[in-house]
Write an enzyme that holds these catalytic residues in place. Sequence first.
Site, PDB file in Angstrom:
ATOM      1  N   GLN A  42       4.153   7.217   2.301  1.00 55.98           N
ATOM      2  CA  GLN A  42       3.428   6.484   3.318  1.00 55.98           C
ATOM      3  C   GLN A  42       3.024   4.933   2.786  1.00 55.98           C
ATOM      4  O   GLN A  42       2.544   4.824   1.679  1.00 55.98           O
ATOM      5  CB  GLN A  42       2.029   7.090   3.682  1.00 55.98           C
ATOM      6  N   PHE A  66       4.057   8.660  10.174  1.00 55.64           N
ATOM      7  CA  PHE A  66       2.981   9.608   9.245  1.00 55.64           C
ATOM      8  C   PHE A  66       3.624  10.468   8.496  1.00 55.64           C
ATOM      9  O   PHE A  66       4.941  10.440   8.575  1.00 55.64           O
ATOM     10  CB  PHE A  66       1.830  10.305   9.982  1.00 55.64           C
ATOM     11  N   ARG A  78      -0.323  17.234  12.521  1.00 54.73           N
ATOM     12  CA  ARG A  78       0.680  16.164  11.843  1.00 54.73           C
ATOM     13  C   ARG A  78       0.956  16.999  10.514  1.00 54.73           C
ATOM     14  O   ARG A  78       0.706  17.825  10.049  1.00 54.73           O
ATOM     15  CB  ARG A  78       0.052  14.741  11.611  1.00 54.73           C
ATOM     16  N   TRP A 124       0.621  -1.306   0.069  1.00 56.32           N
ATOM     17  CA  TRP A 124       0.055  -0.032  -0.021  1.00 56.32           C
ATOM     18  C   TRP A 124       0.894   1.355  -0.050  1.00 56.32           C
ATOM     19  O   TRP A 124       1.821   1.337   0.806  1.00 56.32           O
ATOM     20  CB  TRP A 124      -0.673  -0.086   1.201  1.00 56.32           C
ATOM     21  N   MET A 125       0.378   2.282  -0.702  1.00 54.67           N
ATOM     22  CA  MET A 125       1.062   3.536  -0.795  1.00 54.67           C
ATOM     23  C   MET A 125      -0.017   4.630  -0.462  1.00 54.67           C
ATOM     24  O   MET A 125      -1.148   4.611  -1.043  1.00 54.67           O
ATOM     25  CB  MET A 125       1.900   3.784  -1.978  1.00 54.67           C
ATOM     26  N   TRP A 148      -9.126   9.297  -0.308  1.00 56.36           N
ATOM     27  CA  TRP A 148      -9.357   8.411   0.437  1.00 56.36           C
ATOM     28  C   TRP A 148     -11.066   7.816   0.471  1.00 56.36           C
ATOM     29  O   TRP A 148     -11.350   6.986   0.642  1.00 56.36           O
ATOM     30  CB  TRP A 148      -9.592   9.183   2.087  1.00 56.36           C
ATOM     31  N   ASP A 184       0.291   8.973   0.733  1.00 57.10           N
ATOM     32  CA  ASP A 184       1.013  10.532   0.563  1.00 57.10           C
ATOM     33  C   ASP A 184       2.314  10.688   0.192  1.00 57.10           C
ATOM     34  O   ASP A 184       3.347   9.776   0.599  1.00 57.10           O
ATOM     35  CB  ASP A 184       1.027  11.290   1.792  1.00 57.10           C
TER      36      ASP A 184
HETATM   37  C1  FRU Z   1      -3.097  12.026   4.536  1.00 56.61           C
HETATM   38  C2  FRU Z   1      -2.870  11.417   5.974  1.00 56.61           C
HETATM   39  C3  FRU Z   1      -1.928  12.328   6.673  1.00 56.61           C
HETATM   40  C4  FRU Z   1      -1.256  11.142   7.590  1.00 56.61           C
HETATM   41  C5  FRU Z   1      -1.184  10.202   6.575  1.00 56.61           C
HETATM   42  C6  FRU Z   1      -1.332   8.582   7.273  1.00 56.61           C
HETATM   43  O1  FRU Z   1      -3.639  11.268   3.638  1.00 56.61           O
HETATM   44  O2  FRU Z   1      -4.295  11.140   6.592  1.00 56.61           O
HETATM   45  O3  FRU Z   1      -2.702  13.237   7.534  1.00 56.61           O
HETATM   46  O4  FRU Z   1      -0.127  11.732   7.961  1.00 56.61           O
HETATM   47  O5  FRU Z   1      -2.363  10.135   5.574  1.00 56.61           O
HETATM   48  O6  FRU Z   1      -0.794   7.663   6.675  1.00 56.61           O
END
Ligand code: FRU
Length: 495
Positions: free
Chosen positions: A55, A98, A167, A36-37, A306, A39
Amino acid sequence: MTSQTLREARKYEESSEKMISAEERPAFHLSPRTGWMNDPNGFSWYDGKYHLFYQYNPYECQWGPMHWGHAVSTDLLHWEYLPAALAPDEACDRDGCFSGSAVTLADGRQLLMYTGVVRERQANGGYNEVQTQCLAVGDGTDYEKYGKNPVLDERDIPEGSSRNDFRDPKMWQEPDGSYRCVIGNRAADGSGQILLFSSPDGFAWQYEKVLAANRNRFGKMWECPDFFPLDGRWVLMVSPQDMLPSGFEYHNGNGTLCLIGDYDADTQEFTECSDQSIDYGIDFYAPQTILTPDGRRVMIGWMQNWDTCSHRRRHDEAWFGQMSIPRELFLRNGRLWQRPVRELEQLRRDRVAYDNVTVSGSVRLEGIRGRRVDMELEVRPEEGCDLYRKFSVRFAQNDSYHTSLSFRPGESVLKLDRKFSGSRKAVIHQRRSKVNHEGGRLRLRIILDRFSAEVFVNDGEQTLSAVLYTPQEADGISFIADGTVKLDVVKYQLA
Ligand code: FRU
């Protein structure tokens, strides 16, 4: 010292990557090495290469324990995987590393700042995430977490602000060598705000001020901020959660937004002048920018959203999530414009061009097909004819599938529709965007790369991005007019 958790992730990704053939991935968009990928993170130029982290949950094609995947490139289009850079392996980040960013330190090492997440048990049995900012320092491949993590926590944010939504630090270096960063947070009223911090050396960080406050205007929490100068103004990019539509803007639920304004570096005061969506398609979120060595501001986003992650083809896929094409940003008429990085032109092969084609009904043109394509179109009314009612281009097409872009000049609306693109069920698959045109004259550039389509309207005035799950053999392209249009087409295969 590499932790056991990171060693396992590196071993796992190295062996699972071999099970994914090159044809199963996009050709020039970054996809996760495995799993999975989401951000883009730490987008930077370091040691003669572009670095892009992301991510990453290597173990499943679902969001999960967040690692940082890592890839490098010299042209922003061909990426080479490096071993995963960060794993959730410390007390301050045991439930996830994150999103965050990267800068170069005075001594030449690379500094990463990311959000460390720890889940905290609540009295009612549920969990809350506590989010702090952490550092790791490295050489472009291996990174060591800083011994004094976290460097920013709830003691560093304004009274009443949320320790659960704090964050996505985005750092940059000032001309005097000191560092700044912006971080997403929620104010006491629950609405998003962007906090500004400063540091003389990258390690000791201090709260400065609230750079921008949402005041419940655009969605709720503002994720993934970026703040940079562009063509004499300053741009604050954020990805708000839970957006409501405003006319033709902000139809995406989890949307992207930029505030264009002015910034006084002495008072650190940002004055907003205008706002707009960054992408008008279906899949785009959490973009991050870089200043390239030749001075271009280039943005890359997660080409997903999302709200659309469940629109997949199947559940046995080997990877999920991809980045957008990197895009050069500029301001024109007070708005943000974007174009694919010029490096893309080096991948162009097999030019096929047609001028002044009359389209009335449906037309296919010899040599115009493919799923790795860079295609420019100009449509205009046929002289002496009434304004056409609708013009469409269909691609990723065969008897079962197609994705379409259709333009109704009478309404000035361009619609992207991927209902027939192979996702596992019929759900909402459209976006409409207002576009500018002169009496029916419109320019479109369409970039296809196996599993996606990105559309640039009027040489970059607007973009619409969407992923596709359409089988690759559906490679037809056709043009359809209700009324009569004149069409110019230039199409390249992308190597
Ligand atoms: C945005 C987010 C960020 C967070 C990350 C977690 O897509 O929700 O705010 O750092 O993804 O994977």
